[in-house]
Scaffold this active site. Sequence first.
Site, PDB file in Angstrom:
ATOM      1  N   CYS A 113       0.820  -1.224   0.000  1.00  0.00           N
ATOM      2  CA  CYS A 113       0.000   0.000   0.000  1.00  0.00           C
ATOM      3  C   CYS A 113       0.847   1.264   0.000  1.00  0.00           C
ATOM      4  CB  CYS A 113      -0.929   0.020   1.206  1.00  0.00           C
ATOM      5  SG  CYS A 113      -2.017  -1.401   1.253  1.00  0.00           S
ATOM      6  N   HIS A 258      -3.766   6.998   2.005  1.00  0.00           N
ATOM      7  CA  HIS A 258      -4.046   5.706   1.391  1.00  0.00           C
ATOM      8  C   HIS A 258      -5.466   5.299   1.774  1.00  0.00           C
ATOM      9  CE1 HIS A 258      -4.085   1.575   0.380  1.00  0.00           C
ATOM     10  NE2 HIS A 258      -4.025   1.159   1.624  1.00  0.00           N
ATOM     11  N   ASN A 288     -10.117  -0.600  -1.658  1.00  0.00           N
ATOM     12  CA  ASN A 288      -8.682  -0.440  -1.447  1.00  0.00           C
ATOM     13  C   ASN A 288      -7.948  -1.011  -2.667  1.00  0.00           C
ATOM     14  OD1 ASN A 288      -6.019  -0.585  -0.618  1.00  0.00           O
ATOM     15  ND2 ASN A 288      -6.472  -1.481   1.383  1.00  0.00           N
TER      16      ASN A 288
HETATM   17  N1  ACO Z   1     -19.086  -9.585   6.003  1.00  0.00           N
HETATM   18  C1  ACO Z   1     -19.729  -9.915   7.134  1.00  0.00           C
HETATM   19  N2  ACO Z   1     -19.083 -10.296   8.241  1.00  0.00           N
HETATM   20  C2  ACO Z   1     -17.742 -10.335   8.197  1.00  0.00           C
HETATM   21  C3  ACO Z   1     -17.019  -9.989   7.052  1.00  0.00           C
HETATM   22  C4  ACO Z   1     -17.747  -9.615   5.925  1.00  0.00           C
HETATM   23  N3  ACO Z   1     -17.140  -9.256   4.783  1.00  0.00           N
HETATM   24  N4  ACO Z   1     -15.711 -10.124   7.332  1.00  0.00           N
HETATM   25  C5  ACO Z   1     -15.617 -10.529   8.592  1.00  0.00           C
HETATM   26  N5  ACO Z   1     -16.845 -10.675   9.131  1.00  0.00           N
HETATM   27  C6  ACO Z   1     -17.222 -11.085  10.476  1.00  0.00           C
HETATM   28  C7  ACO Z   1     -16.106 -11.863  11.140  1.00  0.00           C
HETATM   29  O1  ACO Z   1     -16.175 -13.216  10.789  1.00  0.00           O
HETATM   30  C8  ACO Z   1     -16.435 -11.648  12.597  1.00  0.00           C
HETATM   31  O2  ACO Z   1     -17.477 -12.529  12.956  1.00  0.00           O
HETATM   32  P1  ACO Z   1     -17.485 -13.193  14.426  1.00  0.00           P
HETATM   33  O3  ACO Z   1     -17.531 -12.045  15.371  1.00  0.00           O
HETATM   34  O4  ACO Z   1     -18.704 -14.032  14.364  1.00  0.00           O
HETATM   35  O5  ACO Z   1     -16.197 -13.956  14.493  1.00  0.00           O
HETATM   36  C9  ACO Z   1     -17.015 -10.236  12.639  1.00  0.00           C
HETATM   37  O6  ACO Z   1     -17.389  -9.933  11.302  1.00  0.00           O
HETATM   38  C10 ACO Z   1     -16.016  -9.212  13.133  1.00  0.00           C
HETATM   39  O7  ACO Z   1     -14.785  -9.446  12.466  1.00  0.00           O
HETATM   40  P2  ACO Z   1     -13.534  -8.589  12.750  1.00  0.00           P
HETATM   41  O8  ACO Z   1     -12.428  -9.007  11.842  1.00  0.00           O
HETATM   42  O9  ACO Z   1     -13.273  -8.575  14.211  1.00  0.00           O
HETATM   43  O10 ACO Z   1     -14.079  -7.194  12.291  1.00  0.00           O
HETATM   44  P3  ACO Z   1     -13.460  -5.793  12.509  1.00  0.00           P
HETATM   45  O11 ACO Z   1     -14.381  -4.947  13.282  1.00  0.00           O
HETATM   46  O12 ACO Z   1     -12.033  -5.869  12.971  1.00  0.00           O
HETATM   47  O13 ACO Z   1     -13.447  -5.241  11.026  1.00  0.00           O
HETATM   48  C11 ACO Z   1     -11.879  -4.885   9.253  1.00  0.00           C
HETATM   49  C12 ACO Z   1     -12.700  -5.897  10.018  1.00  0.00           C
HETATM   50  C13 ACO Z   1     -12.812  -3.951   8.509  1.00  0.00           C
HETATM   51  C14 ACO Z   1     -10.993  -5.582   8.237  1.00  0.00           C
HETATM   52  C15 ACO Z   1     -11.040  -4.115  10.274  1.00  0.00           C
HETATM   53  O14 ACO Z   1     -10.276  -4.974  11.050  1.00  0.00           O
HETATM   54  C16 ACO Z   1     -10.134  -3.147   9.641  1.00  0.00           C
HETATM   55  O15 ACO Z   1     -10.556  -2.112   9.179  1.00  0.00           O
HETATM   56  N6  ACO Z   1      -8.821  -3.428   9.620  1.00  0.00           N
HETATM   57  C17 ACO Z   1      -7.854  -2.631   8.942  1.00  0.00           C
HETATM   58  C18 ACO Z   1      -7.270  -3.450   7.905  1.00  0.00           C
HETATM   59  C19 ACO Z   1      -7.398  -2.901   6.542  1.00  0.00           C
HETATM   60  O16 ACO Z   1      -8.013  -1.930   6.241  1.00  0.00           O
HETATM   61  N7  ACO Z   1      -6.730  -3.599   5.689  1.00  0.00           N
HETATM   62  C20 ACO Z   1      -6.678  -3.239   4.352  1.00  0.00           C
HETATM   63  C21 ACO Z   1      -5.396  -3.627   3.789  1.00  0.00           C
HETATM   64  S1  ACO Z   1      -4.061  -2.967   4.678  1.00  0.00           S
HETATM   65  C22 ACO Z   1      -3.995  -1.419   4.328  1.00  0.00           C
HETATM   66  O17 ACO Z   1      -4.379  -1.033   3.278  1.00  0.00           O
HETATM   67  C23 ACO Z   1      -3.503  -0.525   5.381  1.00  0.00           C
END
Ligand code: ACO
Length: 331
Positions: A113, A258, A288
């Site tokens: 990224c 980003h 992204n």
């Molecule tokens: N749809 C529905 N439910 C989902 C999905 C989806 N696409 N993906 C995950 N879930 C569920 C999970 O299984 C979990 O269920 P559970 O509680 O029954 O186990 C629940 O949603 C919560 O999952 P988490 O991973 O804890 O969700 P979180 O609140 O952390 O959000 C996210 C996930 C959006 C990826 C968050 O962690 C985030 O924003 N992280 C930053 C990472 C990022 O943006 N990465 C991009 C690439 S890196 C970069 O560009 C910097």
Amino acid sequence: MPRSAIVGTGFYVPERIVTNEELTHLMDTSDEWIVERTGIRERRWVSPGTSGAELARRASVAALDAAGLEPSEVDAIVLATLSPDHFFPGTGVFLQRELGLAGVPAIDLRAQCSGFIYGLSVSDAFIRSGQYRTVLVIGVEIHSTGLDISTRGRDLAVLFGDGAGAVVLRATEEDGRGVLSTHIHADGRHAEILWAEFSSSAHHPRISAELLAEGRHYPRMEGREVFKHAVKRMPEVVEEALAANGLTAADIDLLIPHQANRRITEMVRRRLDLPETKVVDNIDRYGNTTAATIPIALAEAVGDGRLERGDLLCMVAFGSGFTWGSALVRW
Ligand code: ACO
């Protein structure tokens, strides 16, 4: 010593729009979940057979047109991608061939990224050193062919999109204008927090039917860890750039972060105490696109007339590696 200025910007995204609703037919997810956690409403996916080099070519031609330059005026190509068309050679040489630039160096750069900021940094150094006058810097990504588009892979599949953005960086003697400084960092202790383990040259064979069946060729991410580091490193590296130039966040006219997800952007904006009007946010339309997010957002911002000569532009990225970086540009 010459300074480098961004004299042209361009971008290209595939025509195919994939909405959150469409994804609900492919995996157990919902528009509500995706919008609330990420801000993404739709992304672009390539049609089969489209290469990253092709996306990069279209973005590059747009940037060269905007700069009023012919491809033959390019001295070097720096192309950032985490999704190369082939293991080797790099996507840069395919782009170079498409642009008809035989003999011009083509450097592929892998900083995920942060790839575009890294690319800007090395290109700026080339220009300042006098080695090249005109460098084409591209961020390009095709994610859709490498995602696990099923409930198993939903955490990542909903986030990423395809696209390309490009800038023409050129030596300038114009007073005050240009790239003020770039600041790049990495911390490989966190390499496996967001990575694609296979295929891997450290394994023989690099990929196998077993690994494919286990889905080990798909990217994996500890989302919360990424989030935690991103919201710390991004404001930190912006502050580093501002301090290096004797400026403060209040001097920033436009911030292009980003586009990882809207919650990260929002936390970065708050930590820098910037109004929403000064922060570019187009994640709802493209998701992204990793190395491509910043040059796409920049080209859109330029197209929308959001930058005027003399404005202070700040770009900042964080991504897999971990890698992060910032650039300050006097427009
Ligand atoms: N749809 C529905 N439910 C989902 C999905 C989806 N696409 N993906 C995950 N879930 C569920 C999970 O299984 C979990 O269920 P559970 O509680 O029954 O186990 C629940 O949603 C919560 O999952 P988490 O991973 O804890 O969700 P979180 O609140 O952390 O959000 C996210 C996930 C959006 C990826 C968050 O962690 C985030 O924003 N992280 C930053 C990472 C990022 O943006 N990465 C991009 C690439 S890196 C970069 O560009 C910097």
